[in-house]
Design a protein around this motif. Structure first.
Motif, PDB file in Angstrom:
ATOM      1  N   PHE A   6     -26.970  -0.934   3.746  1.00 12.62           N
ATOM      2  CA  PHE A   6     -25.744  -0.942   2.937  1.00 12.62           C
ATOM      3  C   PHE A   6     -25.364  -2.315   2.392  1.00 12.62           C
ATOM      4  CE2 PHE A   6     -24.987   3.271   4.663  1.00 12.62           C
ATOM      5  CZ  PHE A   6     -24.431   3.888   3.553  1.00 12.62           C
ATOM      6  N   HIS A   7     -26.149  -3.314   2.703  1.00 13.10           N
ATOM      7  CA  HIS A   7     -25.767  -4.660   2.247  1.00 13.10           C
ATOM      8  C   HIS A   7     -27.051  -5.455   2.021  1.00 13.10           C
ATOM      9  CE1 HIS A   7     -22.786  -8.226   2.933  1.00 13.10           C
ATOM     10  NE2 HIS A   7     -23.683  -8.519   2.010  1.00 13.10           N
ATOM     11  N   ALA A   8     -27.399  -5.676   0.756  1.00 11.27           N
ATOM     12  CA  ALA A   8     -28.668  -6.352   0.477  1.00 11.27           C
ATOM     13  C   ALA A   8     -28.622  -7.087  -0.856  1.00 11.27           C
ATOM     14  CB  ALA A   8     -29.801  -5.325   0.466  1.00 11.27           C
ATOM     15  N   ALA A  80     -21.995  -3.542  -5.001  1.00 15.49           N
ATOM     16  CA  ALA A  80     -21.570  -4.936  -5.143  1.00 15.49           C
ATOM     17  C   ALA A  80     -20.954  -5.387  -3.828  1.00 15.49           C
ATOM     18  CB  ALA A  80     -20.527  -5.061  -6.250  1.00 15.49           C
ATOM     19  N   GLU A  81     -21.004  -6.691  -3.597  1.00 19.47           N
ATOM     20  CA  GLU A  81     -20.220  -7.273  -2.499  1.00 19.47           C
ATOM     21  C   GLU A  81     -19.076  -8.008  -3.180  1.00 19.47           C
ATOM     22  OE1 GLU A  81     -22.193 -10.164   0.006  1.00 19.47           O
ATOM     23  OE2 GLU A  81     -20.553 -10.123   1.445  1.00 19.47           O
ATOM     24  N   VAL A  82     -17.903  -7.432  -3.054  1.00 14.99           N
ATOM     25  CA  VAL A  82     -16.769  -7.854  -3.874  1.00 14.99           C
ATOM     26  C   VAL A  82     -15.880  -8.834  -3.128  1.00 14.99           C
ATOM     27  CG1 VAL A  82     -14.741  -7.013  -5.117  1.00 14.99           C
ATOM     28  CG2 VAL A  82     -16.825  -5.607  -5.039  1.00 14.99           C
ATOM     29  N   ALA A 136     -17.107  -6.000   4.622  1.00 13.25           N
ATOM     30  CA  ALA A 136     -18.464  -6.535   4.827  1.00 13.25           C
ATOM     31  C   ALA A 136     -18.509  -7.440   6.058  1.00 13.25           C
ATOM     32  CB  ALA A 136     -18.903  -7.322   3.589  1.00 13.25           C
ATOM     33  N   HIS A 137     -19.593  -7.338   6.775  1.00 11.07           N
ATOM     34  CA  HIS A 137     -19.902  -8.164   7.963  1.00 11.07           C
ATOM     35  C   HIS A 137     -18.685  -8.700   8.726  1.00 11.07           C
ATOM     36  CE1 HIS A 137     -19.288 -11.311   4.992  1.00 11.07           C
ATOM     37  NE2 HIS A 137     -20.452 -11.107   4.406  1.00 11.07           N
ATOM     38  N   LEU A 138     -17.906  -7.794   9.267  1.00 12.39           N
ATOM     39  CA  LEU A 138     -16.706  -8.213  10.015  1.00 12.39           C
ATOM     40  C   LEU A 138     -17.079  -9.129  11.194  1.00 12.39           C
ATOM     41  CD1 LEU A 138     -13.615  -7.803   9.979  1.00 12.39           C
ATOM     42  CD2 LEU A 138     -13.919  -6.062  11.719  1.00 12.39           C
ATOM     43  N   SER A 191     -28.280  -5.146   6.252  1.00 14.99           N
ATOM     44  CA  SER A 191     -29.085  -6.316   6.639  1.00 14.99           C
ATOM     45  C   SER A 191     -28.477  -7.618   6.121  1.00 14.99           C
ATOM     46  CB  SER A 191     -30.509  -6.175   6.101  1.00 14.99           C
ATOM     47  OG  SER A 191     -30.511  -6.301   4.691  1.00 14.99           O
ATOM     48  N   ASP A 192     -27.774  -7.562   4.994  1.00 18.35           N
ATOM     49  CA  ASP A 192     -27.288  -8.767   4.302  1.00 18.35           C
ATOM     50  C   ASP A 192     -28.464  -9.705   4.013  1.00 18.35           C
ATOM     51  OD1 ASP A 192     -25.513 -10.432   3.044  1.00 18.35           O
ATOM     52  OD2 ASP A 192     -24.492 -11.119   4.854  1.00 18.35           O
ATOM     53  N   CYS A 193     -29.615  -9.095   3.697  1.00 19.74           N
ATOM     54  CA  CYS A 193     -30.801  -9.917   3.436  1.00 19.74           C
ATOM     55  C   CYS A 193     -30.666 -10.645   2.097  1.00 19.74           C
ATOM     56  CB  CYS A 193     -32.065  -9.070   3.473  1.00 19.74           C
ATOM     57  SG  CYS A 193     -32.110  -7.771   2.229  1.00 19.74           S
TER      58      CYS A 193
HETATM   59 FE   LIG Z   1     -23.714 -10.589   1.557  1.00 20.77          FE
END
Ligand SMILES: [Fe+2]
Length: 238
Positions: A6-8, A80-82, A136-138, A191-193
């Motif tokens: 969910f996060h890349a 998007a990561e807003v 995102a990534h708390l 992953s936030d890769c």
């Molecule tokens: Fe990110």
């Protein structure tokens, strides 16, 4: 396991993620090998930038990937990561920043100076725009006592939380994440890769740790939450 990332930051040349198509290809191949069938591409949407311009650039990068990468790779879903800022919800057409075909929007909170306005903006996202924020990534915010108070307040609400895979792979952050589940927080993993060497995708490792340390129930719940998000279904705590 059929996994969703969910996060890349996999799209080439649009943010501080993959710098070119070859890097994108490496990331996608690695995700596929880890059992990832769907990836939400979440380039940074930075404050005060034009939503139309952002979407145009993101979609052009996605088109390039579809045309140029012919390996067996996961399906890419635009998102998007807003970056949240004071006054963000006064903008129109925020739904264009959501995960495609859903009302779910991945929100990055500021790393400092948390204040009441954050709750007001999150509230307006839900009430005025009818969107469902995912934080995102708390796991990355719990660095000060002040932030901890805010995180606790967030956990009391039915806010969705995205946890970074890396948080499960380190002892200290794992204990933080454990708190989320103890409090029955609604979570998904990403992953936030950003690249194939430093900030790479470690989703499979994270799920393996998750299953071992937290059990099958937590694992299934997270997988279930993910499927519901992509179907734009509601997720409830109970
Ligand atoms: Fe990110």
């Amino acid at each position: 396991m059929d996994l969703i990332d969910f996060h890349a930051h996999i799209l080439p040349g649009v943010d501080d993620g993959a710098k070119d198509l070859e890097e994108t290809r490496k990331l996608l191949v690695s995700q596929k090998m880890q059992g990832v069938s769907r990836v939400v591409a979440t380039p940074h949407y930075l404050k005060h930038t034009s939503i139309s311009e952002f979407v145009k650039q993101r979609d052009a990068a996605l088109e390039l990937v579809k045309n140029e990468i012919h390996d067996d790779v996961p399906q890419i879903i635009p998102g998007a990561e807003v970056e949240l800022y004071y006054g963000f919800t006064r903008k129109r057409h925020l739904e264009r920043l959501c995960i495609q075909n859903t009302n779910y929007i991945l929100i990055e909170l500021p790393f400092e100076f948390w204040n009441e306005w954050i709750y007001e903006e999150l509230y307006q996202l839900s009430v005025k725009h009818k969107l469902r924020p995912i934080i995102a990534h708390l796991d990355r915010y719990i660095t000060t006592v002040r932030n901890l108070k805010f995180v606790n307040k967030l956990l009391e609400k039915d806010v969705l939380i995205q946890v970074n895979a890396g948080a499960l792979l380190r002892f200290t952050s794992r204990s933080i994440v454990k708190e989320f589940w103890k409090r029955d927080a609604l979570t998904i993993l990403g992953s936030d890769c950003h690249d194939s060497i430093g900030r790479k995708c470690e989703l499979l490792k994270a799920y393996t740790v998750l299953k071992k340390k937290f059990g099958e129930d937590v694992l299934q719940k997270i997988l279930e939450n993910g499927e519901k998000i992509l179907k734009n279904q509601d997720i409830f705590r109970y």
